[in-house]
Design a protein around this motif. Structure first.
Motif, PDB file in Angstrom:
ATOM      1  N   THR A  10      32.727-103.292   4.439  1.00  0.00           N
ATOM      2  CA  THR A  10      32.694-104.523   3.652  1.00  0.00           C
ATOM      3  C   THR A  10      31.821-104.347   2.422  1.00  0.00           C
ATOM      4  OG1 THR A  10      33.021-105.835   5.649  1.00  0.00           O
ATOM      5  CG2 THR A  10      32.164-106.983   3.725  1.00  0.00           C
ATOM      6  N   GLY A  11      30.680-103.692   2.590  1.00  0.00           N
ATOM      7  CA  GLY A  11      29.803-103.429   1.449  1.00  0.00           C
ATOM      8  C   GLY A  11      30.466-102.545   0.420  1.00  0.00           C
ATOM      9  N   ARG A  12      31.169-101.525   0.893  1.00  0.00           N
ATOM     10  CA  ARG A  12      31.886-100.634  -0.025  1.00  0.00           C
ATOM     11  C   ARG A  12      32.986-101.388  -0.765  1.00  0.00           C
ATOM     12  NH1 ARG A  12      33.298 -96.332   3.414  1.00  0.00           N
ATOM     13  NH2 ARG A  12      31.169 -95.642   3.151  1.00  0.00           N
ATOM     14  N   SER A  13      33.661-102.291  -0.089  1.00  0.00           N
ATOM     15  CA  SER A  13      34.713-103.089  -0.730  1.00  0.00           C
ATOM     16  C   SER A  13      34.134-104.015  -1.796  1.00  0.00           C
ATOM     17  CB  SER A  13      35.464-103.915   0.311  1.00  0.00           C
ATOM     18  OG  SER A  13      36.114-103.078   1.239  1.00  0.00           O
ATOM     19  N   LEU A  14      33.000-104.631  -1.494  1.00  0.00           N
ATOM     20  CA  LEU A  14      32.355-105.495  -2.485  1.00  0.00           C
ATOM     21  C   LEU A  14      31.934-104.694  -3.713  1.00  0.00           C
ATOM     22  CD1 LEU A  14      30.138-107.794  -0.256  1.00  0.00           C
ATOM     23  CD2 LEU A  14      32.121-108.466  -1.606  1.00  0.00           C
ATOM     24  N   MET A  15      31.430-103.492  -3.497  1.00  0.00           N
ATOM     25  CA  MET A  15      31.031-102.653  -4.618  1.00  0.00           C
ATOM     26  C   MET A  15      32.247-102.267  -5.463  1.00  0.00           C
ATOM     27  SD  MET A  15      28.185-100.354  -2.662  1.00  0.00           S
ATOM     28  CE  MET A  15      28.149 -99.103  -3.900  1.00  0.00           C
ATOM     29  N   PHE A  16      33.375-101.988  -4.823  1.00  0.00           N
ATOM     30  CA  PHE A  16      34.590-101.636  -5.549  1.00  0.00           C
ATOM     31  C   PHE A  16      35.103-102.812  -6.371  1.00  0.00           C
ATOM     32  CE2 PHE A  16      39.222-101.335  -5.838  1.00  0.00           C
ATOM     33  CZ  PHE A  16      39.327-100.150  -6.543  1.00  0.00           C
ATOM     34  N   VAL A  17      35.061-104.007  -5.803  1.00  0.00           N
ATOM     35  CA  VAL A  17      35.508-105.192  -6.537  1.00  0.00           C
ATOM     36  C   VAL A  17      34.584-105.451  -7.725  1.00  0.00           C
ATOM     37  CG1 VAL A  17      35.812-107.697  -6.381  1.00  0.00           C
ATOM     38  CG2 VAL A  17      36.693-106.229  -4.580  1.00  0.00           C
ATOM     39  N   GLY A  18      33.275-105.260  -7.530  1.00  0.00           N
ATOM     40  CA  GLY A  18      32.331-105.424  -8.630  1.00  0.00           C
ATOM     41  C   GLY A  18      32.590-104.430  -9.751  1.00  0.00           C
ATOM     42  N   LEU A  19      32.866-103.186  -9.384  1.00  0.00           N
ATOM     43  CA  LEU A  19      33.192-102.167 -10.384  1.00  0.00           C
ATOM     44  C   LEU A  19      34.496-102.506 -11.103  1.00  0.00           C
ATOM     45  CD1 LEU A  19      32.292 -99.439 -11.578  1.00  0.00           C
ATOM     46  CD2 LEU A  19      33.721 -98.356  -9.859  1.00  0.00           C
ATOM     47  N   SER A  20      35.456-103.048 -10.378  1.00  0.00           N
ATOM     48  CA  SER A  20      36.721-103.464 -10.997  1.00  0.00           C
ATOM     49  C   SER A  20      36.497-104.591 -12.009  1.00  0.00           C
ATOM     50  CB  SER A  20      37.708-103.928  -9.929  1.00  0.00           C
ATOM     51  OG  SER A  20      37.988-102.889  -9.031  1.00  0.00           O
ATOM     52  N   LEU A  21      35.579-105.490 -11.698  1.00  0.00           N
ATOM     53  CA  LEU A  21      35.258-106.549 -12.659  1.00  0.00           C
ATOM     54  C   LEU A  21      34.627-105.973 -13.918  1.00  0.00           C
ATOM     55  CD1 LEU A  21      33.921-109.487 -10.463  1.00  0.00           C
ATOM     56  CD2 LEU A  21      36.022-109.405 -11.795  1.00  0.00           C
ATOM     57  N   TRP A  22      33.818-104.940 -13.771  1.00  0.00           N
ATOM     58  CA  TRP A  22      33.222-104.300 -14.948  1.00  0.00           C
ATOM     59  C   TRP A  22      34.277-103.604 -15.793  1.00  0.00           C
ATOM     60  CZ3 TRP A  22      27.769-101.799 -14.424  1.00  0.00           C
ATOM     61  CH2 TRP A  22      26.836-102.817 -14.233  1.00  0.00           C
ATOM     62  N   VAL A  23      35.290-103.014 -15.151  1.00  0.00           N
ATOM     63  CA  VAL A  23      36.382-102.390 -15.903  1.00  0.00           C
ATOM     64  C   VAL A  23      37.161-103.471 -16.662  1.00  0.00           C
ATOM     65  CG1 VAL A  23      38.568-101.142 -15.681  1.00  0.00           C
ATOM     66  CG2 VAL A  23      36.557-100.370 -14.421  1.00  0.00           C
ATOM     67  N   ALA A  24      37.395-104.599 -16.018  1.00  0.00           N
ATOM     68  CA  ALA A  24      38.059-105.710 -16.705  1.00  0.00           C
ATOM     69  C   ALA A  24      37.186-106.211 -17.863  1.00  0.00           C
ATOM     70  CB  ALA A  24      38.332-106.848 -15.725  1.00  0.00           C
ATOM     71  N   ASP A  25      35.874-106.189 -17.665  1.00  0.00           N
ATOM     72  CA  ASP A  25      34.946-106.577 -18.719  1.00  0.00           C
ATOM     73  C   ASP A  25      35.056-105.636 -19.914  1.00  0.00           C
ATOM     74  OD1 ASP A  25      32.952-108.198 -19.794  1.00  0.00           O
ATOM     75  OD2 ASP A  25      31.342-106.951 -18.972  1.00  0.00           O
ATOM     76  N   LEU A  26      35.218-104.355 -19.663  1.00  0.00           N
ATOM     77  CA  LEU A  26      35.388-103.392 -20.760  1.00  0.00           C
ATOM     78  C   LEU A  26      36.672-103.657 -21.546  1.00  0.00           C
ATOM     79  CD1 LEU A  26      34.178-100.066 -19.124  1.00  0.00           C
ATOM     80  CD2 LEU A  26      33.010-101.443 -20.853  1.00  0.00           C
ATOM     81  N   LEU A  27      37.714-104.111 -20.851  1.00  0.00           N
ATOM     82  CA  LEU A  27      38.949-104.465 -21.557  1.00  0.00           C
ATOM     83  C   LEU A  27      38.730-105.666 -22.477  1.00  0.00           C
ATOM     84  CD1 LEU A  27      41.592-104.003 -18.733  1.00  0.00           C
ATOM     85  CD2 LEU A  27      41.318-102.614 -20.796  1.00  0.00           C
ATOM     86  N   VAL A  28      37.941-106.627 -22.025  1.00  0.00           N
ATOM     87  CA  VAL A  28      37.638-107.784 -22.867  1.00  0.00           C
ATOM     88  C   VAL A  28      36.809-107.346 -24.072  1.00  0.00           C
ATOM     89  CG1 VAL A  28      36.467-110.015 -22.943  1.00  0.00           C
ATOM     90  CG2 VAL A  28      37.805-109.405 -20.945  1.00  0.00           C
ATOM     91  N   VAL A  29      35.863-106.437 -23.846  1.00  0.00           N
ATOM     92  CA  VAL A  29      35.052-105.924 -24.954  1.00  0.00           C
ATOM     93  C   VAL A  29      35.941-105.189 -25.962  1.00  0.00           C
ATOM     94  CG1 VAL A  29      33.238-104.265 -25.553  1.00  0.00           C
ATOM     95  CG2 VAL A  29      32.916-105.814 -23.640  1.00  0.00           C
ATOM     96  N   PHE A  30      36.969-104.493 -25.472  1.00  0.00           N
ATOM     97  CA  PHE A  30      37.883-103.780 -26.351  1.00  0.00           C
ATOM     98  C   PHE A  30      38.603-104.742 -27.296  1.00  0.00           C
ATOM     99  CE2 PHE A  30      42.165-102.068 -27.161  1.00  0.00           C
ATOM    100  CZ  PHE A  30      41.819-100.894 -27.818  1.00  0.00           C
ATOM    101  N   TYR A  31      38.956-105.930 -26.801  1.00  0.00           N
ATOM    102  CA  TYR A  31      39.668-106.904 -27.621  1.00  0.00           C
ATOM    103  C   TYR A  31      38.739-107.852 -28.377  1.00  0.00           C
ATOM    104  CZ  TYR A  31      44.062-105.398 -25.665  1.00  0.00           C
ATOM    105  OH  TYR A  31      45.143-104.654 -25.322  1.00  0.00           O
ATOM    106  N   LEU A  32      37.422-107.682 -28.246  1.00  0.00           N
ATOM    107  CA  LEU A  32      36.471-108.550 -28.927  1.00  0.00           C
ATOM    108  C   LEU A  32      36.620-108.552 -30.445  1.00  0.00           C
ATOM    109  CD1 LEU A  32      34.036-110.459 -28.737  1.00  0.00           C
ATOM    110  CD2 LEU A  32      32.566-108.442 -28.752  1.00  0.00           C
ATOM    111  N   PRO A  33      36.837-107.414 -31.108  1.00  0.00           N
ATOM    112  CA  PRO A  33      37.001-107.476 -32.571  1.00  0.00           C
ATOM    113  C   PRO A  33      38.172-108.354 -33.012  1.00  0.00           C
ATOM    114  CG  PRO A  33      36.569-105.232 -31.900  1.00  0.00           C
ATOM    115  CD  PRO A  33      36.761-106.027 -30.650  1.00  0.00           C
ATOM    116  N   ALA A  34      39.259-108.346 -32.257  1.00  0.00           N
ATOM    117  CA  ALA A  34      40.386-109.217 -32.596  1.00  0.00           C
ATOM    118  C   ALA A  34      40.004-110.683 -32.407  1.00  0.00           C
ATOM    119  CB  ALA A  34      41.591-108.881 -31.727  1.00  0.00           C
TER     120      ALA A  34
END
Length: 72
Positions: A10-34
């Motif tokens: 369960t802890g490993r799954s929570l860490m994976f979901v948290g990392l996935s949110l950070w990857v999604a955050d990087l996608l938002v940062v990529f579109y920030l200039p637009a």
């Protein structure tokens, strides 16, 4: 013994979901200039902050859950 393995998984799954949110955050940062050019930079900043905090909280809770499940 099964309870310890379940907590670790369960802890490993929570860490994976948290990392996935950070990857999604990087996608938002990529579109920030637009968003800045379109005049919607405040919305992007709010989304970036929410995803970063949620990802960090999930990773910290996953790490603590894995740490608590260490056999004594």
């Amino acid at each position: 013994m099964a309870d310890i393995a379940e907590k670790r998984e369960t802890g490993r799954s929570l860490m994976f979901v948290g990392l996935s949110l950070w990857v999604a955050d990087l996608l938002v940062v990529f579109y920030l200039p637009a968003g800045i050019r379109a005049g919607m930079h405040a919305t992007f900043i709010v989304i970036i902050a929410i995803l970063a905090v949620a990802g960090l909280a999930l990773m910290m809770s996953g790490c603590s859950m894995r740490g608590d499940s260490e056999p004594s």
